[in-house]
Design a protein around this motif. Structure first.
Motif, PDB file in Angstrom:
ATOM      1  N   GLY A 137       0.805  -1.220   0.000  1.00 53.84           N
ATOM      2  CA  GLY A 137       0.000   0.000   0.000  1.00 53.84           C
ATOM      3  C   GLY A 137       0.836   1.267   0.000  1.00 53.84           C
ATOM      4  O   GLY A 137       0.351   2.345   0.361  1.00 53.84           O
ATOM      5  N   PHE A 138       2.108   1.153  -0.428  1.00 52.57           N
ATOM      6  CA  PHE A 138       3.040   2.276  -0.371  1.00 52.57           C
ATOM      7  C   PHE A 138       2.485   3.533  -1.042  1.00 52.57           C
ATOM      8  O   PHE A 138       2.676   4.649  -0.547  1.00 52.57           O
ATOM      9  CB  PHE A 138       4.380   1.886  -1.017  1.00 52.57           C
ATOM     10  N   PHE A 139       1.809   3.371  -2.177  1.00 56.80           N
ATOM     11  CA  PHE A 139       1.324   4.520  -2.947  1.00 56.80           C
ATOM     12  C   PHE A 139      -0.154   4.829  -2.713  1.00 56.80           C
ATOM     13  O   PHE A 139      -0.728   5.657  -3.430  1.00 56.80           O
ATOM     14  CB  PHE A 139       1.575   4.283  -4.443  1.00 56.80           C
ATOM     15  N   ASP A 140      -0.788   4.182  -1.733  1.00 61.99           N
ATOM     16  CA  ASP A 140      -2.226   4.371  -1.516  1.00 61.99           C
ATOM     17  C   ASP A 140      -2.620   5.839  -1.342  1.00 61.99           C
ATOM     18  O   ASP A 140      -3.620   6.289  -1.914  1.00 61.99           O
ATOM     19  CB  ASP A 140      -2.710   3.576  -0.298  1.00 61.99           C
ATOM     20  N   ALA A 141      -1.864   6.580  -0.562  1.00 60.77           N
ATOM     21  CA  ALA A 141      -2.219   7.985  -0.303  1.00 60.77           C
ATOM     22  C   ALA A 141      -2.116   8.824  -1.579  1.00 60.77           C
ATOM     23  O   ALA A 141      -2.941   9.726  -1.799  1.00 60.77           O
ATOM     24  CB  ALA A 141      -1.328   8.569   0.793  1.00 60.77           C
ATOM     25  N   ILE A 142      -1.150   8.528  -2.416  1.00 60.23           N
ATOM     26  CA  ILE A 142      -1.011   9.255  -3.683  1.00 60.23           C
ATOM     27  C   ILE A 142      -2.189   8.933  -4.599  1.00 60.23           C
ATOM     28  O   ILE A 142      -2.729   9.817  -5.267  1.00 60.23           O
ATOM     29  CB  ILE A 142       0.339   8.923  -4.343  1.00 60.23           C
ATOM     30  N   LEU A 143      -2.619   7.675  -4.605  1.00 65.62           N
ATOM     31  CA  LEU A 143      -3.756   7.287  -5.434  1.00 65.62           C
ATOM     32  C   LEU A 143      -5.036   7.972  -4.960  1.00 65.62           C
ATOM     33  O   LEU A 143      -5.859   8.402  -5.785  1.00 65.62           O
ATOM     34  CB  LEU A 143      -3.909   5.766  -5.441  1.00 65.62           C
ATOM     35  N   VAL A 144      -5.187   8.121  -3.652  1.00 68.64           N
ATOM     36  CA  VAL A 144      -6.332   8.860  -3.112  1.00 68.64           C
ATOM     37  C   VAL A 144      -6.272  10.317  -3.574  1.00 68.64           C
ATOM     38  O   VAL A 144      -7.278  10.906  -3.966  1.00 68.64           O
ATOM     39  CB  VAL A 144      -6.377   8.762  -1.567  1.00 68.64           C
ATOM     40  N   GLN A 145      -5.077  10.903  -3.564  1.00 69.30           N
ATOM     41  CA  GLN A 145      -4.922  12.287  -4.015  1.00 69.30           C
ATOM     42  C   GLN A 145      -5.292  12.428  -5.486  1.00 69.30           C
ATOM     43  O   GLN A 145      -5.961  13.392  -5.880  1.00 69.30           O
ATOM     44  CB  GLN A 145      -3.494  12.780  -3.781  1.00 69.30           C
ATOM     45  N   LEU A 146      -4.884  11.483  -6.317  1.00 67.12           N
ATOM     46  CA  LEU A 146      -5.237  11.541  -7.733  1.00 67.12           C
ATOM     47  C   LEU A 146      -6.751  11.481  -7.921  1.00 67.12           C
ATOM     48  O   LEU A 146      -7.314  12.211  -8.741  1.00 67.12           O
ATOM     49  CB  LEU A 146      -4.558  10.408  -8.500  1.00 67.12           C
ATOM     50  N   ASP A 147      -7.406  10.609  -7.142  1.00 65.08           N
ATOM     51  CA  ASP A 147      -8.863  10.522  -7.215  1.00 65.08           C
ATOM     52  C   ASP A 147      -9.518  11.828  -6.764  1.00 65.08           C
ATOM     53  O   ASP A 147     -10.538  12.252  -7.326  1.00 65.08           O
ATOM     54  CB  ASP A 147      -9.373   9.340  -6.383  1.00 65.08           C
ATOM     55  N   LYS A 148      -8.944  12.476  -5.778  1.00 61.19           N
ATOM     56  CA  LYS A 148      -9.447  13.777  -5.307  1.00 61.19           C
ATOM     57  C   LYS A 148      -9.305  14.830  -6.409  1.00 61.19           C
ATOM     58  O   LYS A 148     -10.187  15.671  -6.603  1.00 61.19           O
ATOM     59  CB  LYS A 148      -8.661  14.199  -4.051  1.00 61.19           C
TER      60      LYS A 148
END
Length: 193
Positions: A137-148
């Protein structure tokens, strides 16, 4: 794909899963005759993937800025080492050599390279697959940001979808091999609806 750029850290991180993934990706490249183009380092994730491919007599091309060409950083066993003047020049050289990109865990430099590749795709300067190996889940927060960014109207869903996400080497490579670039838009800055 004949050659793929891999963006990754000059550190191994704290969890051994990251180094194991770099080795697994290196094995996949070597077994499938895919050449590696990378930042030219012998340390961290960069060193792990390069060492793995070199152990299989695979193709490894390093691209390193002069300021990083130090004995403790540069990989002396890489036969083709391209030394450039600036970090920005490194990205241009790498882009010209590869058919796609994969990002493994890393720091600021890794993210800079990932977002440069995505921007080239968004602007239709390139139409190469851009993969993200999301370990632990290393990039999970970045993926959430992209969705935002999509939800708030700053990024088109088609451009968000350019980023190919896999949680294993096999999963990611399968998706990258089946990648279809988004259609070229006549209006790049068209309002997202």
């Amino acid at each position: 794909m004949k050659r793929i750029a891999v963006f990754c850290g000059a550190s191994l991180g704290f969890d051994p899963v990251y180094k194991e993934a770099a080795i697994a990706l290196g094995d996949h490249f070597a077994n499938n005759k895919i050449g590696l183009v990378y930042g030219g380092g012998k340390i961290g994730m960069m060193g792990a993937i390069a060492d793995t491919i070199l152990a299989h007599n695979g193709e490894v091309i390093g691209v390193i800025p002069k300021l990083l060409e130090k004995e403790e950083v540069v990989h002396a066993d890489v036969e083709e080492m391209i030394v450039c003047k600036k970090m920005s020049e490194r990205k241009v050289i790498i882009s010209k050599l590869v058919d796609g990109y994969i990002t493994l865990p890393g720091g600021f430099g890794t993210l800079d390279e990932l977002f440069e590749a995505l921007t080239l795709g968004q602007l239709h300067i390139e139409q190469k697959p851009i993969g993200l190996l999301n370990l632990n889940g290393f990039f999970d927060a970045i993926l959430v940001q992209l969705d935002k960014m999509v939800a708030e109207g700053f990024l088109k869903q088609a451009n968000r979808n350019m980023l190919i996400i896999g949680t294993s080497v096999e999963d990611l490579m399968l998706k990258m091999n089946n990648y279809k670039a988004p259609e070229i838009s006549h209006v790049i800055n068209k309002v997202v609806s």
